[in-house]
Write an enzyme that holds these catalytic residues in place. Structure first.
Site, PDB file in Angstrom:
ATOM      1  N   HIS A 118       1.060  -0.686   0.133  1.00 55.20           N
ATOM      2  CA  HIS A 118      -0.142  -0.047  -0.452  1.00 55.20           C
ATOM      3  C   HIS A 118       1.051   1.190   0.062  1.00 55.20           C
ATOM      4  O   HIS A 118       1.502   1.593  -1.106  1.00 55.20           O
ATOM      5  CB  HIS A 118      -1.206   0.272   0.949  1.00 55.20           C
ATOM      6  CG  HIS A 118      -2.128   1.000   1.390  1.00 55.20           C
ATOM      7  ND1 HIS A 118      -2.351   1.029   0.469  1.00 55.20           N
ATOM      8  CD2 HIS A 118      -3.374   1.156   2.055  1.00 55.20           C
ATOM      9  CE1 HIS A 118      -3.551   2.276   0.277  1.00 55.20           C
ATOM     10  NE2 HIS A 118      -3.648   1.747   1.939  1.00 55.20           N
ATOM     11  N   HIS A 122      -2.521  -2.324  -9.756  1.00 57.81           N
ATOM     12  CA  HIS A 122      -3.402  -1.513  -8.515  1.00 57.81           C
ATOM     13  C   HIS A 122      -4.129  -2.710  -8.564  1.00 57.81           C
ATOM     14  O   HIS A 122      -5.034  -3.018 -10.069  1.00 57.81           O
ATOM     15  CB  HIS A 122      -3.859  -0.137  -9.282  1.00 57.81           C
ATOM     16  CG  HIS A 122      -4.446   0.336  -8.141  1.00 57.81           C
ATOM     17  ND1 HIS A 122      -5.452   0.778  -8.054  1.00 57.81           N
ATOM     18  CD2 HIS A 122      -3.378   1.389  -7.598  1.00 57.81           C
ATOM     19  CE1 HIS A 122      -6.029   1.393  -6.943  1.00 57.81           C
ATOM     20  NE2 HIS A 122      -4.703   2.142  -6.768  1.00 57.81           N
ATOM     21  N   ASP A 168       2.934   5.629  -6.683  1.00 58.75           N
ATOM     22  CA  ASP A 168       3.888   5.467  -6.277  1.00 58.75           C
ATOM     23  C   ASP A 168       5.293   5.336  -6.895  1.00 58.75           C
ATOM     24  O   ASP A 168       6.296   5.368  -6.183  1.00 58.75           O
ATOM     25  CB  ASP A 168       3.781   4.630  -4.957  1.00 58.75           C
ATOM     26  CG  ASP A 168       2.758   4.485  -3.739  1.00 58.75           C
ATOM     27  OD1 ASP A 168       2.711   5.536  -3.711  1.00 58.75           O
ATOM     28  OD2 ASP A 168       2.500   3.360  -4.048  1.00 58.75           O
TER      29      ASP A 168
HETATM   30  N1  ACO Z   1       4.840  -6.533 -10.819  1.00 58.45           N
HETATM   31  C1  ACO Z   1       4.905  -8.152 -10.801  1.00 58.45           C
HETATM   32  N2  ACO Z   1       3.869  -8.620 -11.489  1.00 58.45           N
HETATM   33  C2  ACO Z   1       2.651  -7.902 -10.826  1.00 58.45           C
HETATM   34  C3  ACO Z   1       2.552  -7.005 -10.373  1.00 58.45           C
HETATM   35  C4  ACO Z   1       4.075  -6.173 -10.384  1.00 58.45           C
HETATM   36  N3  ACO Z   1       3.846  -5.076  -9.727  1.00 58.45           N
HETATM   37  N4  ACO Z   1       1.199  -6.446  -9.510  1.00 58.45           N
HETATM   38  C5  ACO Z   1       0.697  -7.923 -10.264  1.00 58.45           C
HETATM   39  N5  ACO Z   1       1.301  -7.896 -11.011  1.00 58.45           N
HETATM   40  C6  ACO Z   1       1.137  -9.942 -11.690  1.00 58.45           C
HETATM   41  C7  ACO Z   1       0.419 -10.671 -10.150  1.00 58.45           C
HETATM   42  O1  ACO Z   1       1.375 -11.334  -9.915  1.00 58.45           O
HETATM   43  C8  ACO Z   1      -1.071 -11.528 -11.019  1.00 58.45           C
HETATM   44  O2  ACO Z   1      -0.349 -12.413 -12.016  1.00 58.45           O
HETATM   45  P1  ACO Z   1      -1.119 -13.983 -11.893  1.00 58.45           P
HETATM   46  O3  ACO Z   1      -2.101 -13.638 -12.470  1.00 58.45           O
HETATM   47  O4  ACO Z   1       0.423 -14.409 -13.326  1.00 58.45           O
HETATM   48  O5  ACO Z   1      -0.422 -14.477 -10.739  1.00 58.45           O
HETATM   49  C9  ACO Z   1      -1.510 -10.603 -11.666  1.00 58.45           C
HETATM   50  O6  ACO Z   1      -0.739  -9.568 -12.039  1.00 58.45           O
HETATM   51  C10 ACO Z   1      -2.760  -9.670 -10.780  1.00 58.45           C
HETATM   52  O7  ACO Z   1      -2.279  -9.250  -9.587  1.00 58.45           O
HETATM   53  P2  ACO Z   1      -3.155  -9.375  -8.122  1.00 58.45           P
HETATM   54  O8  ACO Z   1      -1.518  -9.255  -7.295  1.00 58.45           O
HETATM   55  O9  ACO Z   1      -3.833  -9.855  -8.015  1.00 58.45           O
HETATM   56  O10 ACO Z   1      -3.027  -8.207  -8.155  1.00 58.45           O
HETATM   57  P3  ACO Z   1      -4.338  -7.077  -6.572  1.00 58.45           P
HETATM   58  O11 ACO Z   1      -4.879  -6.656  -7.526  1.00 58.45           O
HETATM   59  O12 ACO Z   1      -4.819  -8.100  -6.035  1.00 58.45           O
HETATM   60  O13 ACO Z   1      -2.535  -7.009  -6.718  1.00 58.45           O
HETATM   61  C11 ACO Z   1      -1.521  -4.340  -5.875  1.00 58.45           C
HETATM   62  C12 ACO Z   1      -2.421  -4.856  -6.871  1.00 58.45           C
HETATM   63  C13 ACO Z   1      -1.398  -5.163  -4.188  1.00 58.45           C
HETATM   64  C14 ACO Z   1      -1.351  -3.570  -5.696  1.00 58.45           C
HETATM   65  C15 ACO Z   1      -0.025  -5.006  -6.735  1.00 58.45           C
HETATM   66  O14 ACO Z   1      -0.561  -4.730  -8.215  1.00 58.45           O
HETATM   67  C16 ACO Z   1       0.952  -5.403  -6.187  1.00 58.45           C
HETATM   68  O15 ACO Z   1       1.811  -5.931  -5.188  1.00 58.45           O
HETATM   69  N6  ACO Z   1       2.657  -3.886  -6.733  1.00 58.45           N
HETATM   70  C17 ACO Z   1       3.829  -3.579  -6.041  1.00 58.45           C
HETATM   71  C18 ACO Z   1       3.218  -2.987  -5.351  1.00 58.45           C
HETATM   72  C19 ACO Z   1       2.914  -1.462  -5.491  1.00 58.45           C
HETATM   73  O16 ACO Z   1       3.444  -0.797  -6.174  1.00 58.45           O
HETATM   74  N7  ACO Z   1       1.651  -1.062  -4.547  1.00 58.45           N
HETATM   75  C20 ACO Z   1       1.336   0.357  -4.473  1.00 58.45           C
HETATM   76  C21 ACO Z   1      -0.487   0.332  -4.840  1.00 58.45           C
HETATM   77  S1  ACO Z   1      -1.236   1.811  -4.925  1.00 58.45           S
HETATM   78  C22 ACO Z   1      -1.174   2.239  -3.570  1.00 58.45           C
HETATM   79  O17 ACO Z   1      -2.005   1.247  -1.950  1.00 58.45           O
HETATM   80  C23 ACO Z   1      -1.267   3.413  -2.962  1.00 58.45           C
END
Ligand code: ACO
Length: 447
Positions: free
Chosen positions: A286, A325, A381
């Site tokens: 987050h 996201h 971010d």
């Molecule tokens: N890098 C690589 N792969 C990713 C990323 C990433 N940053 N984010 C998602 N994915 C992939 C997942 O591995 C998943 O792949 P799969 O379908 O092969 O298993 C797919 O994309 C879907 O991702 P989920 O984790 O199911 O998406 P979710 O909605 O649960 O998570 C989140 C969203 C937590 C923001 C995620 O994208 C992430 O971890 N990003 C990196 C951390 C980040 O930047 N957080 C800030 C968010 S903005 C905020 O809170 C202010």
């Protein structure tokens, strides 16, 4: 047919125009019974599923939705996001217009009151916030108790919870006047607490608020003032910080907003509820992501090493922090504005050497099948850390810079929750798959 509505024969596929009924019919193939369930705002009420039973003593059907991927937990009128096309609006106003024309305090007023203020309302609001920027001298003792390298987010969370012991009137959460007062205090004191925790980590004396300065200007003063008689914030940095505060003010039902609502639903005071929300924001998935982005860019080290890093991301070894996201499946509109602000800051402070690495990560990711298929775009971010670093903030302060403005959004969500007659204490259900009853076994009889 058992029904939550007057019953008629349902055939959704054939109804249209004036014949259209906003209902869905569910047939339970275990019993052959059909249930007609009302649809409002493209949503059915989970409680309407409860009537679906195999026999009268059944508990009834529930919906299972870990991480709330498809569950609306409230009706809100604060913030609107359309993640597919990258739209963000506070109380109906597009984020792009607010970032260009508003100030953080005006935006905070908008979030809390639902309307933009008149000139005198804004003056009053600013006056109230300014009156509440000072914190009790005992706070210094609290800060002194922390280790010299304590993470400022840990200090901020503790300080917010500690505030509840100073303002016991805050327990009166059903009193509108009391709620308003706590809101002024919380928004007013956030920069002061944040700056105190920063100065503590440097071993420098605390700087008291200068109430002649703007909200972001005073924050810069409390952070960076050294021997000047009067600190004058740089207007470019003051403006950049104000825009960043606007962009971070609210983001509908994210992890920390959900926390402030969940904790607030027990009617605890807003200091404890926002301390919990700050803790939720601290996590690397987050608000802690901006700190992680910088660590990642430093680990990558050079533009040449970006392809190798992206390969590791695609192999599932690491995440590309600042990408992806839950809601945005398009470019985060805040990331676009932040990229522009970044250049204004770099023109003044010099280009951040990590910028080229970030741009290369973005270029490769936006063309790569892995990211395209999963609709992974830069989020808020991805670039904020670069700006904060250029402004002179240490990495550990990045999530704090997110928390300061998010306070207004949390408070708007918290008050909306308290005023919503449909809300009750948050208490999800579970599907229990553990052991059935078994008898206690004495310790000497266990193998
Ligand atoms: N890098 C690589 N792969 C990713 C990323 C990433 N940053 N984010 C998602 N994915 C992939 C997942 O591995 C998943 O792949 P799969 O379908 O092969 O298993 C797919 O994309 C879907 O991702 P989920 O984790 O199911 O998406 P979710 O909605 O649960 O998570 C989140 C969203 C937590 C923001 C995620 O994208 C992430 O971890 N990003 C990196 C951390 C980040 O930047 N957080 C800030 C968010 S903005 C905020 O809170 C202010």
């Amino acid at each position: 047919m058992d029904s939550a509505l007057p019953t008629t024969q349902a055939n959704a596929a054939e109804t249209s125009g004036s014949n259209r009924r906003d209902t869905v019919t569910i047939t339970d193939n275990r019993t052959g019974k059909s249930y007609e369930i009302p649809i409002t705002h493209d949503t059915i009420r989970a409680m309407d599923l409860r009537q679906i039973k195999v026999n009268p003593t059944d508990f009834g059907m529930m919906s299972y939705d870990p991480a709330f991927n498809n569950t609306a937990a409230c009706i809100s009128r604060v913030t609107y996001i359309d993640g597919d096309i990258g739209i963000l609006r506070y109380r109906g106003y597009p984020i792009e217009e607010l970032a260009e024309k508003s100030t953080y305090l005006e935006t905070a007023y908008l979030l809390l009151h639902g309307e933009l203020p008149t000139a005198s309302e804004l003056r009053d609001f600013q006056q109230h916030i300014t009156q509440h920027t000072f914190i009790h001298e005992s706070f210094k003792k609290l800060s002194d108790g922390f280790h010299y390298d304590a993470h400022p987010m840990g200090m901020l969370i503790s300080a917010l919870a500690a505030l509840s012991t100073f303002f016991t009137d805050a327990k009166d959460v059903h009193n509108a006047e009391s709620r308003r007062k706590q809101m002024y205090r919380l928004i007013g004191k956030m920069p002061t607490i944040a700056a105190f925790s920063y100065r503590h980590s440097l071993g420098m004396p605390f700087v008291y608020p200068d109430n002649d300065l703007s909200y972001p200007g005073n924050f810069l003063n409390m952070l960076f003032r050294t021997s000047e008689t009067r600190y004058r914030p740089n207007p470019t940095l003051e403006h950049a910080l104000d825009v960043l505060f606007i962009l971070h003010a609210d983001h509908e039902q994210n992890c920390s907003a959900n926390t402030v609502r969940g904790v607030g639903s027990s009617y605890v005071d807003p200091y404890c509820a926002t301390a919990a929300a700050t803790a939720a924001l601290y996590g690397p998935l987050h608000g802690g992501a901006n700190e992680e982005v910088l660590r990642m860019l430093m680990e990558i080290g050079s533009v040449q090493k970006v392809p190798e890093f992206i390969k590791r991301v695609k192999e599932g070894e690491v995440k590309l922090m600042g990408f992806g996201h839950r809601i945005y499946k398009n470019y985060d509109p805040r990331a676009r504005i932040i990229k522009r602000i970044a250049y204004e800051v770099f023109d003044l402070m010099g280009k951040n050497p990590l910028l080229e690495i970030a741009l290369e990560c973005e270029r490769i990711a936006l063309e790569d099948e892995y990211f395209i298929r999963r609709k992974l775009y830069p989020n808020v971010d991805f670039y904020t850390g670069l700006i904060y670093q250029s402004m002179g903030f240490p990495m550990t302060m990045f999530p704090v810079l997110f928390a300061i403005p998010r306070m207004s959004g949390w408070l708007a969500q918290w008050e909306e929750l308290l005023l919503d007659p449909e809300q009750k204490i948050a208490r999800p259900r579970q599907i229990y798959l553990g052991h059935d009853t078994r008898s206690y076994v004495g310790i000497d009889q266990r193998s």
